[in-house]
Every structure is written in C-alpha cells, then in structure tokens.
Design an enzyme around this catalytic site. Structure first.
Site, PDB file in Angstrom:
ATOM      1  N   HIS A 197       7.614  52.133 -52.369  1.00  0.00           N
ATOM      2  CA  HIS A 197       7.842  52.555 -53.758  1.00  0.00           C
ATOM      3  C   HIS A 197       6.594  52.356 -54.602  1.00  0.00           C
ATOM      4  CE1 HIS A 197       8.569  48.517 -55.682  1.00  0.00           C
ATOM      5  NE2 HIS A 197       9.060  48.185 -54.516  1.00  0.00           N
ATOM      6  N   GLU A 256      12.401  52.342 -57.564  1.00  0.00           N
ATOM      7  CA  GLU A 256      12.999  51.362 -56.646  1.00  0.00           C
ATOM      8  C   GLU A 256      13.444  50.126 -57.391  1.00  0.00           C
ATOM      9  OE1 GLU A 256      13.167  47.996 -53.734  1.00  0.00           O
ATOM     10  OE2 GLU A 256      12.019  48.179 -55.577  1.00  0.00           O
ATOM     11  N   GLU A 257      12.610  49.694 -58.349  1.00  0.00           N
ATOM     12  CA  GLU A 257      12.868  48.415 -59.022  1.00  0.00           C
ATOM     13  C   GLU A 257      14.086  48.456 -59.944  1.00  0.00           C
ATOM     14  OE1 GLU A 257      11.557  45.740 -58.205  1.00  0.00           O
ATOM     15  OE2 GLU A 257       9.537  46.080 -57.442  1.00  0.00           O
ATOM     16  N   ASP A 261       7.754  47.278 -47.811  1.00  0.00           N
ATOM     17  CA  ASP A 261       7.825  46.581 -49.095  1.00  0.00           C
ATOM     18  C   ASP A 261       7.330  45.154 -48.882  1.00  0.00           C
ATOM     19  OD1 ASP A 261       8.541  45.945 -51.773  1.00  0.00           O
ATOM     20  OD2 ASP A 261      10.289  47.249 -51.661  1.00  0.00           O
ATOM     21  N   HIS A 300       7.057  39.297 -58.008  1.00  0.00           N
ATOM     22  CA  HIS A 300       7.428  39.660 -59.378  1.00  0.00           C
ATOM     23  C   HIS A 300       6.743  38.784 -60.431  1.00  0.00           C
ATOM     24  CE1 HIS A 300      11.108  42.494 -58.703  1.00  0.00           C
ATOM     25  NE2 HIS A 300      10.111  42.733 -57.883  1.00  0.00           N
TER      26      HIS A 300
HETATM   27 ZN   LIG Z   1       9.473  46.157 -53.925  1.00  0.00          ZN
END
Ligand SMILES: [Zn+2]
Length: 339
Positions: free
Chosen positions: A63, A201-202, A224, A313
């Site tokens: 992504h 995607e997020e 990922d 993140h």
């Molecule tokens: Zn990811």
C-alpha cells in the site's frame, strides 16, 4: 534504479495520507514503467502493473497510502483541530512535527499539557490535541491549511546504525520500494503477475478490495511491515518472535487473516529457492491488504511477506536494509515460481 534509501526518501517527500495518494502514485508509476508490460490506474487510484504470463494470476500488493491527519476545525487564534487518518496512539503524537499538503510546517501539542503529564498514555484522546502552524489568526490558518486539508509526519529519512534505516512511513512505502526491487529482479514467468500499489489500506484495506475484484487472482500476496519483539520492556512470553535484521517474515496469521497454507508453502519454497533466510510471523493485532484479497469474490489464496519494523506508526520507524533486499528477492522468486 536508485538505491533503497534514495527511493524511500523520494516517496516520503511526496507522501500523502489515505485517499490522497496521487503524488506518490505518480512517482511509483514512473519508477515501475520499465518493468511492466502495462500499467493502469483504477477508479480509486490503485496503480496496477501487469507483467503478462500464460499461467495463473498472481497479485502482489503494497500500500502506498500513509497514516496522517485531516484538519477538522480552526479556532480564532489559528490552531488546527484534526481527525486521525489511520491508526495513531494520541499520547505519542505530542511534539510531533507535521507538514500540510501545501508544505506548511507545524507540530502537534496537547491542551492542558500539565494535566496530561499525569494521565495514563491510553487516556490521551486525539481531541485533546491540536496542530500549531504558527498562524496569527483563523484567517491566516484557513488560507494555509483549510478544513479538509491533510497533514503527514515531517521527519527525515536517515541511515541508522546496524545497516538499518530510520524513516517515517516505512509502513508501507518501504513495501512499495520492495515491490519495485522485486519487479526489477523478476525474470520470465509462466504466472500472470500483477504488482499493485494500493490505496486506502490504513483506513480499512479498501483499495485492495477493488483491485482484487478486478484482477481476480488465484493467489494474493501483500508486502507490508510487521512489528518486532526485540525491544526492551515486554515480558518474554508475550513477545513477537520476529526480530529486526533476521530476514523477511512469512506471515502465518495476523489479527484479521490466517494465511492459506498453500500460500505459506509457496513463499517458503520461494525463499528456499532464492537462498533467503526467513522468519515465521504470527501477529496478534492488525492486518494487511492480504485480508481484502483473501475474501475477494469466491476466495483467493492469500499470504504476506513482512518487513520487520520497530516503532510502527511513528515518525521514527526502523527497518533493516538487508531485510528489504531479501524480501525483494523472495517476492521476485515467488512471482516466478509456477503456481
Ligand atoms: Zn501497512
């Protein structure tokens, strides 16, 4: 092609959050062009790179959207309130530098900082936070960052010790870099292969839903990041087995999907054939585009190759450059190994 750090830097500088991927899509499309027979962009913005073959269809997706923030309200002093786009831990955001889509810099702070100092990390609500772009008034802020505009982390991409790379948005721009490297390495294949740079995607693996419906693959593999269990503090029995620098991880299970054993076997065969040492991954929370592919139409054999990543993140994610190279080797071989 440029090296991993240069590619990551180019993508990070262009990165926008879920739903606003046009700039990074344009870069990826250009970079992928020499390695694809055909490139299309679908309605939602997924970049679909087709390497034609006579055999079964294989979809490999990373992504290109990143987590970020959307401005929701501007007060009379010019401070911005925001909603998160994707998963953030609000307490971690205090002090984080950000930039708006028009390049205006700012940083995130909290109301009543002193009160929050005594709060539990989990008690901090995203609505306790605001972005300060230094504007003198609501009018000035509205001009620079109107309601509905989006922001991303503003942080450097730097080589770190141990052959590691510290970067915002390893998740999942480093997955996009991995796909580019795999496309470059891939030789002739009987498989009909689609490399997809997916959107949104997020915010719920949405781009992969429409891309998988269109491609209708026999097998779907996402690329990922996954967290690691090699940082201080966690009790040993609760740790993830995956560590930074010990090779790409072949996912067995995550919070939203169990990889089909056929896909795990295909990826392990590919790793062995390519001489890649891999790790087994079981991730308790979170999922990837593979989840969307797996439940597409009447079902798709799905799995995932993960790049081990510390501090997922955050603006200071850490990945290992050799893990990235090895993941690309694995995926290139997985694309060539007949399904
Ligand atoms: Zn990811």
């Amino acid at each position: 092609m440029k090296n991993i750090i240069e590619l990551q830097r180019e993508l990070v500088q262009a990165a926008r959050p879920s739903g606003f991927e046009t700039p990074q899509a344009a870069i990826l499309k250009e970079l992928a062009r020499p390695f694809a027979d055909e490139i299309t962009v679908d309605t939602l913005g997924n970049v679909i790179c087709h390497k034609k073959g006579p055999g079964k269809r294989l979809m490999i997706a990373a992504h290109m959207d990143v987590i970020g923030f959307m401005v929701t309200f501007i007060d009379e002093c010019g401070f911005l309130r925001f909603e998160p786009l994707g998963g953030h831990m609000p307490a971690r955001l205090v002090g984080t530098p950000v930039r708006t889509e028009s390049g205006v810099c700012g940083s995130i702070w909290a109301d009543a900082e002193a009160k929050l100092a005594h709060a539990k990390l989990t008690d901090v609500d995203v609505h306790d936070l605001y972005i300060d772009i230094g504007a003198k008034s609501r009018e000035e802020a509205e001009r620079l960052a109107p309601v509905g505009s989006v922001c991303v982390y503003d942080a450097p991409v730097s080589a770190a010790a141990g052959g590691n790379l510290m970067t915002p948005y390893a998740d999942d721009l480093i997955g996009c870099v991995t796909l580019l490297l795999a496309m470059e390495q891939m030789g002739e294949s009987k498989n009909d292969v689609y490399f997809v740079f997916s959107v949104q995607e997020e915010v719920g693996c949405r781009g992969a839903v429409t891309a998988a419906w269109q491609i209708d693959p026999y097998m779907g593999i996402s690329c990922d990041v996954c967290p690691t269990g090699d940082t201080p503090g966690e009790p040993e029995h609760q740790r993830m087995q995956v560590a930074l620098g010990k090779g790409p991880a072949v996912k067995i299970k995550d919070g939203g999907m169990q990889s089909n054993p056929q896909t795990v076997a295909h990826l392990r065969r590919a790793a062995e054939a390519a001489g890649v040492v891999w790790q087994d991954e079981i991730l308790l929370g979170g999922s990837t585009d593979a989840r969307s592919m797996q439940v597409s139409r009447s079902g798709v054999l799905a799995g995932c190759v993960s790049i081990p990543c510390r501090n997922v993140h955050t603006p200071a994610e850490l990945v290992n450059l050799r893990d990235v190279e090895q993941a690309a080797r694995l995926l290139a071989r997985a694309a060539m190994l007949e399904l």
